[in-house]
Design a protein around this motif. Sequence first.
Motif, PDB file in Angstrom:
ATOM      1  N   PHE A   1       0.851  -1.188   0.000  1.00 33.08           N
ATOM      2  CA  PHE A   1       0.000   0.000   0.000  1.00 33.08           C
ATOM      3  C   PHE A   1       0.891   1.244   0.000  1.00 33.08           C
ATOM      4  O   PHE A   1       1.734   1.415   0.886  1.00 33.08           O
ATOM      5  CB  PHE A   1      -0.920   0.015   1.215  1.00 33.08           C
ATOM      6  N   ILE A   2       0.688   2.099  -0.974  1.00 39.13           N
ATOM      7  CA  ILE A   2       1.545   3.281  -1.120  1.00 39.13           C
ATOM      8  C   ILE A   2       1.180   4.360  -0.109  1.00 39.13           C
ATOM      9  O   ILE A   2       2.042   4.889   0.589  1.00 39.13           O
ATOM     10  CB  ILE A   2       1.454   3.846  -2.547  1.00 39.13           C
ATOM     11  N   THR A   3      -0.094   4.724  -0.013  1.00 41.49           N
ATOM     12  CA  THR A   3      -0.504   5.796   0.899  1.00 41.49           C
ATOM     13  C   THR A   3      -1.159   5.224   2.149  1.00 41.49           C
ATOM     14  O   THR A   3      -1.482   4.038   2.223  1.00 41.49           O
ATOM     15  CB  THR A   3      -1.501   6.767   0.231  1.00 41.49           C
ATOM     16  N   ASP A   4      -1.380   6.105   3.115  1.00 35.53           N
ATOM     17  CA  ASP A   4      -2.023   5.684   4.363  1.00 35.53           C
ATOM     18  C   ASP A   4      -3.546   5.743   4.290  1.00 35.53           C
ATOM     19  O   ASP A   4      -4.235   5.371   5.239  1.00 35.53           O
ATOM     20  CB  ASP A   4      -1.522   6.526   5.537  1.00 35.53           C
ATOM     21  N   GLY A   5      -4.099   6.238   3.171  1.00 32.79           N
ATOM     22  CA  GLY A   5      -5.552   6.273   3.007  1.00 32.79           C
ATOM     23  C   GLY A   5      -6.267   7.300   3.857  1.00 32.79           C
ATOM     24  O   GLY A   5      -7.493   7.261   3.988  1.00 32.79           O
ATOM     25  N   SER A   6      -5.525   8.252   4.413  1.00 34.85           N
ATOM     26  CA  SER A   6      -6.101   9.163   5.406  1.00 34.85           C
ATOM     27  C   SER A   6      -6.991  10.256   4.832  1.00 34.85           C
ATOM     28  O   SER A   6      -7.671  10.954   5.587  1.00 34.85           O
ATOM     29  CB  SER A   6      -4.981   9.812   6.219  1.00 34.85           C
ATOM     30  N   ALA A   7      -7.006  10.429   3.506  1.00 33.89           N
ATOM     31  CA  ALA A   7      -7.729  11.564   2.914  1.00 33.89           C
ATOM     32  C   ALA A   7      -9.101  11.199   2.370  1.00 33.89           C
ATOM     33  O   ALA A   7      -9.704  11.998   1.660  1.00 33.89           O
ATOM     34  CB  ALA A   7      -6.880  12.182   1.800  1.00 33.89           C
ATOM     35  N   SER A   8      -9.613  10.026   2.713  1.00 29.74           N
ATOM     36  CA  SER A   8     -10.886   9.597   2.124  1.00 29.74           C
ATOM     37  C   SER A   8     -12.089  10.320   2.710  1.00 29.74           C
ATOM     38  O   SER A   8     -13.144  10.360   2.084  1.00 29.74           O
ATOM     39  CB  SER A   8     -11.065   8.084   2.294  1.00 29.74           C
TER      40      SER A   8
ATOM     41  N   PRO B   1     -12.279  13.847   4.241  1.00 27.34           N
ATOM     42  CA  PRO B   1     -11.774  15.140   4.714  1.00 27.34           C
ATOM     43  C   PRO B   1     -12.811  15.883   5.552  1.00 27.34           C
ATOM     44  O   PRO B   1     -13.989  15.942   5.197  1.00 27.34           O
ATOM     45  CB  PRO B   1     -11.457  15.894   3.422  1.00 27.34           C
ATOM     46  N   GLY B   2     -12.365  16.412   6.677  1.00 26.81           N
ATOM     47  CA  GLY B   2     -13.246  17.211   7.528  1.00 26.81           C
ATOM     48  C   GLY B   2     -14.276  16.421   8.299  1.00 26.81           C
ATOM     49  O   GLY B   2     -15.258  17.001   8.794  1.00 26.81           O
ATOM     50  N   HIS B   3     -14.098  15.120   8.448  1.00 22.33           N
ATOM     51  CA  HIS B   3     -15.064  14.311   9.185  1.00 22.33           C
ATOM     52  C   HIS B   3     -15.113  14.776  10.639  1.00 22.33           C
ATOM     53  O   HIS B   3     -14.084  15.046  11.260  1.00 22.33           O
ATOM     54  CB  HIS B   3     -14.695  12.832   9.118  1.00 22.33           C
ATOM     55  N   SER B   4     -16.324  14.844  11.179  1.00 23.14           N
ATOM     56  CA  SER B   4     -16.505  15.412  12.517  1.00 23.14           C
ATOM     57  C   SER B   4     -16.047  14.484  13.637  1.00 23.14           C
ATOM     58  O   SER B   4     -15.776  14.944  14.752  1.00 23.14           O
ATOM     59  CB  SER B   4     -17.979  15.779  12.733  1.00 23.14           C
ATOM     60  N   GLN B   5     -15.954  13.177  13.379  1.00 23.20           N
ATOM     61  CA  GLN B   5     -15.614  12.237  14.443  1.00 23.20           C
ATOM     62  C   GLN B   5     -14.323  11.457  14.191  1.00 23.20           C
ATOM     63  O   GLN B   5     -13.768  10.882  15.112  1.00 23.20           O
ATOM     64  CB  GLN B   5     -16.766  11.251  14.643  1.00 23.20           C
ATOM     65  N   PHE B   6     -13.874  11.426  12.938  1.00 22.31           N
ATOM     66  CA  PHE B   6     -12.663  10.677  12.607  1.00 22.31           C
ATOM     67  C   PHE B   6     -11.603  11.628  12.062  1.00 22.31           C
ATOM     68  O   PHE B   6     -11.806  12.276  11.031  1.00 22.31           O
ATOM     69  CB  PHE B   6     -12.958   9.589  11.568  1.00 22.31           C
ATOM     70  N   SER B   7     -10.491  11.702  12.751  1.00 19.66           N
ATOM     71  CA  SER B   7      -9.366  12.484  12.263  1.00 19.66           C
ATOM     72  C   SER B   7      -8.690  11.725  11.127  1.00 19.66           C
ATOM     73  O   SER B   7      -8.916  10.516  10.952  1.00 19.66           O
ATOM     74  CB  SER B   7      -8.370  12.713  13.391  1.00 19.66           C
ATOM     75  N   PRO B   8      -7.842  12.397  10.336  1.00 17.55           N
ATOM     76  CA  PRO B   8      -7.104  11.671   9.296  1.00 17.55           C
ATOM     77  C   PRO B   8      -6.316  10.491   9.853  1.00 17.55           C
ATOM     78  O   PRO B   8      -6.263   9.426   9.215  1.00 17.55           O
ATOM     79  CB  PRO B   8      -6.181  12.745   8.718  1.00 17.55           C
ATOM     80  N   ALA B   9      -5.728  10.643  11.035  1.00 16.58           N
ATOM     81  CA  ALA B   9      -4.968   9.536  11.640  1.00 16.58           C
ATOM     82  C   ALA B   9      -5.890   8.369  11.975  1.00 16.58           C
ATOM     83  O   ALA B   9      -5.527   7.194  11.793  1.00 16.58           O
ATOM     84  CB  ALA B   9      -4.242  10.018  12.895  1.00 16.58           C
TER      85      ALA B   9
END
Length: 287
Positions: A84-91, A93-101
């Motif tokens: 897997f190349i990326t961490d998938g954290s940008a799927s 954006p701006g979610h109120s309960q889930f941070s990118p991490a």
Amino acid sequence: MRRAILLTLIFLSLGILDRRRIKNRLRRLAIAFSRLVLRQISPPYVLRPQTAVVFAPHQDDETFGCGGLIARKRNEGFPVHVVFITDGSASHPGHSQFSPAAIAALRRREARAALAILGVESGAIHFLDAPDGTLHQLNSTQRSDLIARIAELLRQLKPDEVFLPCCPDGSSEHDAAFSFIIEALHHSHLRPAVWQYPVWSWWNPLLLFRRIFSSHGRCQAPTEDYQLIKHRAVACYRSQTEPLPPQSQASLPRELVKMFNSDVEYFFRFNLSTGTPDLDPARPLLK
């Protein structure tokens, strides 16, 4: 026929017809046509006892694009590594309960669960964790570092086959990942067979037409015996295929996810020596 097309265009321009519905219908027709042609002109994929490395820009691309083939290879006992190349954290954006991490951690768990269903051992799963959504914006230093990491991993794994998303695939992340992997292959001095698998190309079938009508380096891998396994693996990616509360819409269009519920997967050969797809010289490139 021409009159019907003309009336459709007029109605669309006037807003009389539902543009979204018409667009989806046209997309489904184009996809059905693409599959019909590919079934007729693509020779079968030859399964050999070789080591395969599947590269996925995001956690789910590997299952959507070649989950059936992965399951088939593993059932035969052939080594398969997934990178897997990326961490998938940008799927989300701006979610109120889930941070990118938190999104990245969730997608990593989903990937491990999906690949376990497909038969891939945990030690054969590799996460490079490049920041999602940035691959096409990396500076020269970041780009060189990522390519070096991929090349080193390739030298360790020594694959006979490499699978990676098509380029272009309708995603800047996929296209950037493709270029990094190809460059890393050159740095590694390895010459495996390189196969492209479509993901977002199915959403925009025009991206497939050039390969369908000009490429002779293609194959089809029947996966009817593994369709249920692939379906279960796809279902592991709930963060992408279902709404993540409190959001009401899924990250991926439902119609896109349905496209991968097929009993055949298609692959296009990339000529590593020339740096181009294997094209039929008797057929001009479509423009």
